[in-house]
Motif scaffolding. Structure first.
Motif, PDB file in Angstrom:
ATOM      1  N   UNK A 133       0.726  -1.190  -0.056  1.00  0.00           N
ATOM      2  CA  UNK A 133       0.123  -0.007   0.135  1.00  0.00           C
ATOM      3  C   UNK A 133       0.807   1.246  -0.111  1.00  0.00           C
ATOM      4  N   UNK A 134       2.177   1.352   0.228  1.00  0.00           N
ATOM      5  CA  UNK A 134       2.944   2.392   0.424  1.00  0.00           C
ATOM      6  C   UNK A 134       3.672   2.481  -1.140  1.00  0.00           C
ATOM      7  N   UNK A 135       4.062   1.299  -1.537  1.00  0.00           N
ATOM      8  CA  UNK A 135       4.648   1.392  -2.867  1.00  0.00           C
ATOM      9  C   UNK A 135       3.970   1.366  -4.355  1.00  0.00           C
ATOM     10  N   UNK A 136       2.757   0.863  -4.202  1.00  0.00           N
ATOM     11  CA  UNK A 136       2.226   0.326  -5.510  1.00  0.00           C
ATOM     12  C   UNK A 136       0.645   1.094  -5.461  1.00  0.00           C
ATOM     13  N   UNK A 137       0.197   1.686  -4.536  1.00  0.00           N
ATOM     14  CA  UNK A 137      -1.110   2.270  -4.728  1.00  0.00           C
ATOM     15  C   UNK A 137      -0.968   3.700  -5.755  1.00  0.00           C
ATOM     16  N   UNK A 138      -2.079   3.622  -6.564  1.00  0.00           N
ATOM     17  CA  UNK A 138      -2.137   5.079  -7.415  1.00  0.00           C
ATOM     18  C   UNK A 138      -1.399   4.751  -8.587  1.00  0.00           C
ATOM     19  N   UNK A 139      -0.911   3.497  -8.880  1.00  0.00           N
ATOM     20  CA  UNK A 139      -0.078   3.365 -10.325  1.00  0.00           C
ATOM     21  C   UNK A 139      -0.898   2.305 -11.222  1.00  0.00           C
ATOM     22  N   UNK A 140      -0.695   2.636 -12.486  1.00  0.00           N
ATOM     23  CA  UNK A 140      -1.386   2.034 -13.640  1.00  0.00           C
ATOM     24  C   UNK A 140      -0.590   0.604 -13.542  1.00  0.00           C
ATOM     25  N   UNK A 141      -1.060  -0.477 -14.768  1.00  0.00           N
ATOM     26  CA  UNK A 141      -0.577  -1.578 -14.947  1.00  0.00           C
ATOM     27  C   UNK A 141       0.812  -1.290 -15.670  1.00  0.00           C
ATOM     28  N   UNK A 142       0.941  -0.364 -16.276  1.00  0.00           N
ATOM     29  CA  UNK A 142       2.203   0.030 -16.738  1.00  0.00           C
ATOM     30  C   UNK A 142       3.451   0.557 -15.759  1.00  0.00           C
ATOM     31  N   UNK A 143       2.722   0.900 -14.813  1.00  0.00           N
ATOM     32  CA  UNK A 143       3.772   1.550 -13.818  1.00  0.00           C
ATOM     33  C   UNK A 143       4.127   0.491 -12.757  1.00  0.00           C
ATOM     34  N   UNK A 172      -1.600  -6.648 -11.621  1.00  0.00           N
ATOM     35  CA  UNK A 172      -1.555  -6.061 -13.121  1.00  0.00           C
ATOM     36  C   UNK A 172      -2.804  -6.701 -14.070  1.00  0.00           C
ATOM     37  N   UNK A 173      -3.079  -8.029 -13.518  1.00  0.00           N
ATOM     38  CA  UNK A 173      -4.234  -8.666 -14.430  1.00  0.00           C
ATOM     39  C   UNK A 173      -5.634  -8.101 -14.087  1.00  0.00           C
ATOM     40  N   UNK A 174      -5.506  -7.631 -12.884  1.00  0.00           N
ATOM     41  CA  UNK A 174      -6.806  -6.943 -12.506  1.00  0.00           C
ATOM     42  C   UNK A 174      -6.953  -5.639 -13.267  1.00  0.00           C
ATOM     43  N   UNK A 175      -6.101  -4.911 -13.328  1.00  0.00           N
ATOM     44  CA  UNK A 175      -5.765  -3.596 -13.805  1.00  0.00           C
ATOM     45  C   UNK A 175      -5.943  -3.532 -15.550  1.00  0.00           C
ATOM     46  N   UNK A 176      -5.360  -4.847 -16.027  1.00  0.00           N
ATOM     47  CA  UNK A 176      -5.592  -4.903 -17.610  1.00  0.00           C
ATOM     48  C   UNK A 176      -6.965  -5.342 -17.703  1.00  0.00           C
ATOM     49  N   UNK A 177      -7.569  -6.016 -17.047  1.00  0.00           N
ATOM     50  CA  UNK A 177      -9.055  -6.509 -17.282  1.00  0.00           C
ATOM     51  C   UNK A 177      -9.918  -5.323 -17.140  1.00  0.00           C
ATOM     52  N   UNK A 178      -9.717  -4.585 -16.050  1.00  0.00           N
ATOM     53  CA  UNK A 178     -10.698  -3.480 -15.826  1.00  0.00           C
ATOM     54  C   UNK A 178     -10.374  -2.208 -16.856  1.00  0.00           C
ATOM     55  N   UNK A 179      -9.131  -2.012 -17.477  1.00  0.00           N
ATOM     56  CA  UNK A 179      -9.188  -1.302 -18.586  1.00  0.00           C
ATOM     57  C   UNK A 179      -9.553  -1.649 -19.906  1.00  0.00           C
ATOM     58  N   UNK A 180      -9.849  -2.998 -20.213  1.00  0.00           N
ATOM     59  CA  UNK A 180     -10.189  -3.539 -21.343  1.00  0.00           C
ATOM     60  C   UNK A 180     -11.487  -3.249 -21.863  1.00  0.00           C
TER      61      UNK A 180
END
Length: 379
Positions: free
Chosen positions: A196-206, A234-242
């Motif tokens: 939650x400190x390092x990966x929140x607020x980032x897109x799949x590419x980031x 990353x899988x969740x973000x890719x599915x959500x943006x598809x």
């Protein structure tokens, strides 16, 4: 004296008199209704022209020379070309007025209380196909990038835990992970804080670059767990943006005479079976409210003898959708466009734009009211 207008069709400057426009409109609307070529005598009767059949034949020959009409056989009448349909849509088409039964059918179906977006979109495609008798598609897309808003790691037992990933698009996914080694609650809490400190607020590419930087800091076993969770995120973000694409009523295309040829029908049915192909349609997720692609204007070979009509709607929460139909170039563009536009407007309001509980009727949809007919309009 006949009033002339100059328009451009497929790069060619086309000059049409009022009489030629009436003849072209009659040919297009007759072919839409019957799928049969029309001759000069029938044109004179339907268009209300008082000139001779010889004069009409000369006008038909001129329209054919301009590329707006064609003659399937030397002994038959004329039918429209793709350019003829385009001129009709741009210059001659009158807005179709929805009947009360049509508006009531759309409104009653849209009042169904469907909870899941995918279910709503799928139902929308089915309804459009039923209303138009053409294959229909419905798709959704995100205006904004999907990002992670929160991680939660929930202990199940010493060898397994549940990953919960939440996104800014109100998508929540979870996954049960079984490990070959033991893990305890303090370890999971520490890992949860790190994520939650390092990966929140980032897109799949980031996420991947951040994961690479984490590899330099974390120990081997800890990094393995971090990598496992981030890969799922990353899988969740890719599915959500598809783009989500639903098709309905593909077999309805077989009811139209243009698709009695097995090979031609098979090519189009195969195209409709691939969601990714539909998502690539020009203007499918553009800014325009309505888009009509006629014959060669479609980029796919499978659609070169086909027309596509699309209308967009606003879902809210950074999402928009498109509904459309695929059919022969002789489709009734005015009626199809009116139904799709009304449907799209109703969906936008149902999803929270305007008045959510008051779906538009004929009085609240003035855009669907036809203009007053001019002297050239058919009664």
């Amino acid at each position: 004296m006949l009033k002339n207008e100059i328009r451009e069709t497929e790069g060619q400057i086309v000059e049409l008199s009022e009489r030629r426009k009436r003849i072209l409109r009659t040919v297009v609307e007759s072919y839409i209704a019957t799928a049969e070529p029309i001759g000069s005598k029938a044109i004179a009767e339907q268009a209300g022209l008082t000139c001779s059949s010889a004069t009409i034949r000369n006008e038909l020959a001129a329209l054919e020379k301009l590329g707006l009409l064609e003659q399937p056989h030397t002994s038959s009448g004329r039918i429209p070309t793709a350019s003829g349909y385009r001129f009709y849509v741009n210059e001659l088409m009158e807005q179709h007025k929805l009947s009360m039964q049509e508006t009531q059918t759309i409104n009653s179906q849209l009042h169904l209380k469907m909870q899941e977006l995918d279910r709503v979109i799928d139902q929308a495609g089915r309804m459009v196909s039923q209303l138009t008798n053409y294959p229909a598609f419905a798709m959704t897309d995100r205006r904004e990038k999907a990002t992670i808003t929160r991680f939660d790691l929930l202990m199940v037992d010493q060898n397994s835990f549940i990953i919960v990933v939440m996104t800014n698009l109100n998508v929540v996914k979870n996954k049960l992970v079984k490990l070959p080694v033991d893990v305890n609650e303090p370890q999971l809490q520490l890992l949860n804080t790190l994520l939650n400190t390092s990966f929140v607020g980032k897109t799949a590419e980031e996420l991947n670059p951040e994961l690479m930087r984490m590899a330099e800091k974390a120990a081997g076993s800890a990094y393995g767990l971090i990598s496992l969770v981030v890969s799922f995120a990353m899988e969740v973000l890719e599915d959500a943006g598809r783009s989500s694409v639903h098709t309905a009523g593909a077999n309805r295309i077989l009811e139209h005479s243009e698709y009695q040829d097995v090979d031609k029908a098979h090519e189009l049915l195969s195209y409709l079976d691939h969601d990714t192909e539909l998502a690539q349609l020009p203007g499918a997720m553009g800014d325009s409210d309505t888009k009509i692609l006629i014959g060669p204007e479609n980029v796919s070979d499978a659609l070169k003898d086909t027309s596509v009509v699309m209308a967009s709607y606003d879902i809210g929460e950074g999402m928009r959708g498109v509904i459309g139909v695929v059919g022969p170039t002789r489709m009734d563009y005015a009626k199809v466009t009116a139904r799709l536009n009304y449907f799209a407007e109703s969906l936008s309001k149902m999803f929270g734009k305007g008045e959510p509980e008051q779906l538009p009727g004929r009085k609240s949809a003035p855009a669907l009211q036809p203009p007053k007919p001019d002297s050239d309009s058919k009664e």
